[in-house]
Design a protein around this motif. Structure first.
Motif, PDB file in Angstrom:
ATOM      1  N   VAL A 142     -18.150 -53.293 -27.553  1.00  8.64           N
ATOM      2  CA  VAL A 142     -16.681 -52.547 -27.959  1.00  8.64           C
ATOM      3  C   VAL A 142     -15.644 -52.753 -27.585  1.00  8.64           C
ATOM      4  O   VAL A 142     -15.201 -53.933 -26.535  1.00  8.64           O
ATOM      5  CB  VAL A 142     -17.379 -51.348 -26.246  1.00  8.64           C
ATOM      6  N   GLY A 143     -14.497 -52.435 -28.852  1.00  9.32           N
ATOM      7  CA  GLY A 143     -12.820 -52.558 -28.272  1.00  9.32           C
ATOM      8  C   GLY A 143     -12.387 -52.179 -27.337  1.00  9.32           C
ATOM      9  O   GLY A 143     -12.808 -51.279 -26.619  1.00  9.32           O
ATOM     10  N   GLY A 144     -11.404 -53.072 -26.433  1.00  3.95           N
ATOM     11  CA  GLY A 144     -10.575 -52.636 -24.890  1.00  3.95           C
ATOM     12  C   GLY A 144      -9.883 -50.826 -25.300  1.00  3.95           C
ATOM     13  O   GLY A 144     -10.405 -49.905 -24.478  1.00  3.95           O
ATOM     14  N   ARG A 145      -9.609 -50.292 -25.955  1.00  2.23           N
ATOM     15  CA  ARG A 145      -9.591 -49.569 -26.848  1.00  2.23           C
ATOM     16  C   ARG A 145     -10.206 -47.598 -26.794  1.00  2.23           C
ATOM     17  O   ARG A 145     -10.021 -47.101 -26.520  1.00  2.23           O
ATOM     18  CB  ARG A 145      -8.329 -49.210 -27.738  1.00  2.23           C
ATOM     19  N   ASN A 146     -11.434 -48.784 -26.532  1.00  2.00           N
ATOM     20  CA  ASN A 146     -12.854 -47.382 -26.992  1.00  2.00           C
ATOM     21  C   ASN A 146     -13.263 -47.072 -24.918  1.00  2.00           C
ATOM     22  O   ASN A 146     -14.293 -46.672 -26.100  1.00  2.00           O
ATOM     23  CB  ASN A 146     -13.569 -47.521 -28.137  1.00  2.00           C
ATOM     24  N   ILE A 147     -12.639 -47.926 -24.878  1.00  2.00           N
ATOM     25  CA  ILE A 147     -13.615 -47.636 -23.568  1.00  2.00           C
ATOM     26  C   ILE A 147     -12.387 -46.740 -22.662  1.00  2.00           C
ATOM     27  O   ILE A 147     -11.796 -46.073 -21.912  1.00  2.00           O
ATOM     28  CB  ILE A 147     -13.532 -49.185 -22.112  1.00  2.00           C
ATOM     29  N   GLN A 148     -13.771 -45.444 -21.697  1.00  2.00           N
ATOM     30  CA  GLN A 148     -12.778 -45.016 -21.609  1.00  2.00           C
ATOM     31  C   GLN A 148     -13.876 -44.403 -19.989  1.00  2.00           C
ATOM     32  O   GLN A 148     -14.571 -44.484 -19.585  1.00  2.00           O
ATOM     33  CB  GLN A 148     -13.094 -43.453 -22.030  1.00  2.00           C
ATOM     34  N   GLY A 180     -15.566 -54.500  -8.885  1.00  2.00           N
ATOM     35  CA  GLY A 180     -16.796 -53.254 -10.008  1.00  2.00           C
ATOM     36  C   GLY A 180     -16.673 -52.700 -11.504  1.00  2.00           C
ATOM     37  O   GLY A 180     -17.385 -52.892 -11.528  1.00  2.00           O
ATOM     38  N   LEU A 181     -14.829 -52.198 -11.029  1.00  2.00           N
ATOM     39  CA  LEU A 181     -14.998 -51.554 -12.373  1.00  2.00           C
ATOM     40  C   LEU A 181     -14.876 -52.340 -13.596  1.00  2.00           C
ATOM     41  O   LEU A 181     -15.144 -53.189 -14.816  1.00  2.00           O
ATOM     42  CB  LEU A 181     -12.849 -50.875 -12.308  1.00  2.00           C
ATOM     43  N   LYS A 182     -13.789 -54.048 -12.868  1.00  2.00           N
ATOM     44  CA  LYS A 182     -14.001 -55.041 -13.575  1.00  2.00           C
ATOM     45  C   LYS A 182     -15.726 -55.641 -14.959  1.00  2.00           C
ATOM     46  O   LYS A 182     -15.312 -55.839 -15.377  1.00  2.00           O
ATOM     47  CB  LYS A 182     -13.525 -56.222 -13.392  1.00  2.00           C
ATOM     48  N   SER A 183     -16.761 -55.609 -13.490  1.00  2.00           N
ATOM     49  CA  SER A 183     -17.782 -55.810 -14.254  1.00  2.00           C
ATOM     50  C   SER A 183     -18.000 -54.699 -15.091  1.00  2.00           C
ATOM     51  O   SER A 183     -18.604 -54.961 -16.159  1.00  2.00           O
ATOM     52  CB  SER A 183     -18.216 -55.702 -13.275  1.00  2.00           C
ATOM     53  N   TYR A 184     -17.948 -53.576 -15.562  1.00  2.00           N
ATOM     54  CA  TYR A 184     -18.497 -52.057 -16.249  1.00  2.00           C
ATOM     55  C   TYR A 184     -17.564 -53.055 -17.294  1.00  2.00           C
ATOM     56  O   TYR A 184     -18.039 -52.686 -18.315  1.00  2.00           O
ATOM     57  CB  TYR A 184     -17.986 -51.120 -15.339  1.00  2.00           C
ATOM     58  N   ILE A 185     -16.151 -52.969 -17.199  1.00  2.00           N
ATOM     59  CA  ILE A 185     -15.900 -53.050 -18.457  1.00  2.00           C
ATOM     60  C   ILE A 185     -15.563 -54.247 -18.982  1.00  2.00           C
ATOM     61  O   ILE A 185     -15.991 -54.757 -20.200  1.00  2.00           O
ATOM     62  CB  ILE A 185     -13.863 -53.357 -18.180  1.00  2.00           C
ATOM     63  N   GLY A 186     -15.960 -55.386 -18.435  1.00  2.00           N
ATOM     64  CA  GLY A 186     -16.211 -56.685 -19.140  1.00  2.00           C
ATOM     65  C   GLY A 186     -17.982 -56.930 -19.957  1.00  2.00           C
ATOM     66  O   GLY A 186     -18.232 -57.033 -20.758  1.00  2.00           O
ATOM     67  N   LYS A 187     -18.567 -56.506 -19.037  1.00  2.00           N
ATOM     68  CA  LYS A 187     -19.885 -55.719 -19.961  1.00  2.00           C
ATOM     69  C   LYS A 187     -19.730 -55.020 -21.354  1.00  2.00           C
ATOM     70  O   LYS A 187     -21.034 -55.103 -22.031  1.00  2.00           O
ATOM     71  CB  LYS A 187     -21.340 -55.404 -18.653  1.00  2.00           C
ATOM     72  N   MET A 188     -18.924 -53.871 -21.341  1.00  2.00           N
ATOM     73  CA  MET A 188     -18.791 -53.636 -22.668  1.00  2.00           C
ATOM     74  C   MET A 188     -18.289 -54.570 -23.721  1.00  2.00           C
ATOM     75  O   MET A 188     -17.993 -54.152 -24.550  1.00  2.00           O
ATOM     76  CB  MET A 188     -17.969 -51.763 -22.048  1.00  2.00           C
ATOM     77  N   LEU A 189     -17.208 -54.817 -23.449  1.00  2.00           N
ATOM     78  CA  LEU A 189     -16.181 -56.088 -23.830  1.00  2.00           C
ATOM     79  C   LEU A 189     -17.789 -56.520 -24.613  1.00  2.00           C
ATOM     80  O   LEU A 189     -17.150 -57.103 -25.722  1.00  2.00           O
ATOM     81  CB  LEU A 189     -14.907 -56.281 -23.222  1.00  2.00           C
ATOM     82  N   ASP A 190     -18.435 -57.681 -23.865  1.00  2.00           N
ATOM     83  CA  ASP A 190     -19.518 -58.282 -24.433  1.00  2.00           C
ATOM     84  C   ASP A 190     -19.864 -58.074 -25.592  1.00  2.00           C
ATOM     85  O   ASP A 190     -20.581 -58.783 -25.867  1.00  2.00           O
ATOM     86  CB  ASP A 190     -19.845 -58.667 -23.238  1.00  2.00           C
ATOM     87  N   TYR A 191     -20.269 -56.435 -24.829  1.00  2.00           N
ATOM     88  CA  TYR A 191     -21.298 -56.244 -26.057  1.00  2.00           C
ATOM     89  C   TYR A 191     -20.643 -55.664 -27.347  1.00  2.00           C
ATOM     90  O   TYR A 191     -21.533 -55.543 -27.465  1.00  2.00           O
ATOM     91  CB  TYR A 191     -21.571 -54.279 -26.138  1.00  2.00           C
ATOM     92  N   PRO A 199     -26.840 -41.980 -36.283  1.00  2.00           N
ATOM     93  CA  PRO A 199     -25.204 -41.959 -37.210  1.00  2.00           C
ATOM     94  C   PRO A 199     -25.329 -42.703 -37.983  1.00  2.00           C
ATOM     95  O   PRO A 199     -25.837 -44.304 -38.250  1.00  2.00           O
ATOM     96  CB  PRO A 199     -24.441 -42.774 -35.482  1.00  2.00           C
ATOM     97  N   GLN A 200     -24.969 -43.023 -39.674  1.00  2.00           N
ATOM     98  CA  GLN A 200     -24.473 -43.750 -40.536  1.00  2.00           C
ATOM     99  C   GLN A 200     -23.021 -44.099 -40.463  1.00  2.00           C
ATOM    100  O   GLN A 200     -21.966 -43.946 -40.285  1.00  2.00           O
ATOM    101  CB  GLN A 200     -24.302 -42.496 -41.390  1.00  2.00           C
ATOM    102  N   ASN A 201     -22.567 -45.971 -40.182  1.00  2.00           N
ATOM    103  CA  ASN A 201     -22.056 -46.733 -40.332  1.00  2.00           C
ATOM    104  C   ASN A 201     -21.329 -46.097 -38.964  1.00  2.00           C
ATOM    105  O   ASN A 201     -19.575 -45.998 -39.257  1.00  2.00           O
ATOM    106  CB  ASN A 201     -21.211 -46.743 -41.106  1.00  2.00           C
ATOM    107  N   GLY A 202     -21.242 -45.860 -38.134  1.00  2.00           N
ATOM    108  CA  GLY A 202     -20.910 -45.912 -36.466  1.00  2.00           C
ATOM    109  C   GLY A 202     -19.769 -46.821 -35.879  1.00  2.00           C
ATOM    110  O   GLY A 202     -20.160 -47.576 -36.680  1.00  2.00           O
ATOM    111  N   GLN A 203     -19.205 -46.624 -34.818  1.00  2.00           N
ATOM    112  CA  GLN A 203     -18.382 -47.529 -34.337  1.00  2.00           C
ATOM    113  C   GLN A 203     -18.847 -47.778 -32.844  1.00  2.00           C
ATOM    114  O   GLN A 203     -19.053 -46.208 -32.275  1.00  2.00           O
ATOM    115  CB  GLN A 203     -16.573 -46.490 -34.187  1.00  2.00           C
ATOM    116  N   LEU A 204     -19.169 -48.245 -32.403  1.00  2.00           N
ATOM    117  CA  LEU A 204     -19.542 -48.441 -30.802  1.00  2.00           C
ATOM    118  C   LEU A 204     -18.335 -47.889 -29.546  1.00  2.00           C
ATOM    119  O   LEU A 204     -17.468 -48.325 -30.347  1.00  2.00           O
ATOM    120  CB  LEU A 204     -19.543 -49.864 -30.966  1.00  2.00           C
TER     121      LEU A 204
END
Length: 348
Positions: free
Chosen positions: A158-164, A145-156, A91-96
């Motif tokens: 990924v914007g909150g609105r970009n988590i599906q 468990g769900l908060k753990s998954y979400i938290g790891k993505m935010l820390d990496y 990808p070129q200049n892609g978004q997380l």
């Protein structure tokens, strides 16, 4: 006396000459003939009929040919895995973007970089088993468990609105799924559910390279079901059949193999060159033959695997049924692809 002497001499001379002549004929001539006879006889016989050792030689040639033929057959059956050298475009200049899959055996999460041309690259993946699906966790455990998954993505990053969040078609049937959906909604997240056909279509989007769209198909062997899909013009055709956990319902291998084969035979013959395969059991099969950190691993033939785990054996039975029904001899496992990534590719 003198005449007798002369006559005697002549007679003796004649006798000696005659004796010498007959002696030569008898001893010298026969000896010469004996020396020549074997060669002449051998040459003559060799022109009129095969010798015993020639016959043996012919048998040896036939035996050798049969042996070579058998050897070729064996090599054709046990031929080494074909190399797969495709490289996916970067990808070129892609978004997380992030996605969490609720599957029939637990949670999986993926962080992917996607550009505006839908080229993508997997940045991080996490696979985990969850007791949630076995009804062995409380509501608090689910939320934690769900908060753990979400938290790891935010820390990496990924914007909150970009988590599906996507619920697989197999997980919809599992007990406990509604608890998870309820917990996600309480965290203000939308939960996306898919049908088996949609899941097969999404899996194809993530794993099938454009260059192979006209001659290959895709298989996703999940725990709850198996999806077989291929491109049909501009549309995607997807079929559902048994998943790798069919053993837990007491369904026989024979019944499953028969139905899976019937579905696999619907793949057009001109789409059977290569099968791109994903799912839990294919992951196990690929793990044993992967070279380094390659993204694409060509699986061995089904007969090469000896598995003990019940789920793995059931998945292998599905793999074999598809291979036998389609005649496809190149199954390529993609270490990065997942149907939920296909879902991300459908978003703007």
């Amino acid at each position: 006396m003198q005449r007798l002497t002369v006559a005697g001499r002549l007679l003796i001379t004649a006798l000696i000459l005659a004796a010498a002549f007959f002696a030569f004929r008898y001893f010298g001539g026969n000896a010469a003939l004996r020396k020549l006879a074997p060669k002449d006889k051998e040459y003559s016989e060799s022109q009129t009929m095969p010798r015993a050792d020639d016959k043996t030689a012919e048998g040896a040639v036939e035996e050798s040919s049969a042996s070579s033929s058998g050897s070729s057959e064996s090599e054709a059956t046990d031929q080494p895995r074909q190399a797969f050298s495709y490289t996916a475009p970067e990808p070129q200049n892609g978004q997380l973007k992030g996605v969490v899959e609720l599957g029939a055996s637990g949670f999986n999460s993926f962080i992917v970089r996607i550009d505006d041309q839908k080229r993508w690259k997997l940045e991080k993946a996490e696979f985990g088993n969850s007791l949630v699906l076995e009804n062995m966790a409380s509501d608090d455990d689910i939320r934690s468990g769900l908060k753990s998954y979400i938290g790891k993505m935010l820390d990496y990053g990924v914007g909150g609105r970009n988590i599906q969040f996507v619920v697989s078609s197999g997980a919809i049937k599992a007990e406990g799924t509604q608890k998870i959906i309820k917990a996600l909604k309480s965290l203000n997240y939308v939960v996306n559910t898919v049908t088996p056909e949609q899941e097969g279509s999404l899996g194809l989007r993530s794993v099938l390279p454009p260059d192979y769209a006209d001659n290959s198909f895709v298989t996703d062997i999940g725990s709850g079901n198996t999806k077989i899909s291929w491109k049909q013009g501009e549309s995607i055709k997807a079929l559902e059949t048994y998943g790798a956990k069919y053993y837990s319902n007491g369904t026989s291998d024979e019944i499953v193999a028969t139905e899976v084969a019937a579905k696999a035979k619907q793949v057009p013959t001109d789409h059977r060159k290569t099968c791109f395969i994903i799912g839990g059991v294919p992951f196990e099969l690929a793990k044993s033959v992967r070279k380094g950190k390659e993204r694409y691993t060509v699986l061995d033939a089904p007969s090469a695997y000896k598995l003990e785990n019940a789920k793995s054996k059931s998945g292998l039975n599905i793999y074999k049924a598809i291979a036998d029904a389609t005649g496809c001899n190149q199954f390529v496992f993609d270490w990065d692809a997942n149907f939920t990534i296909g879902y991300l590719l459908t978003l703007k």
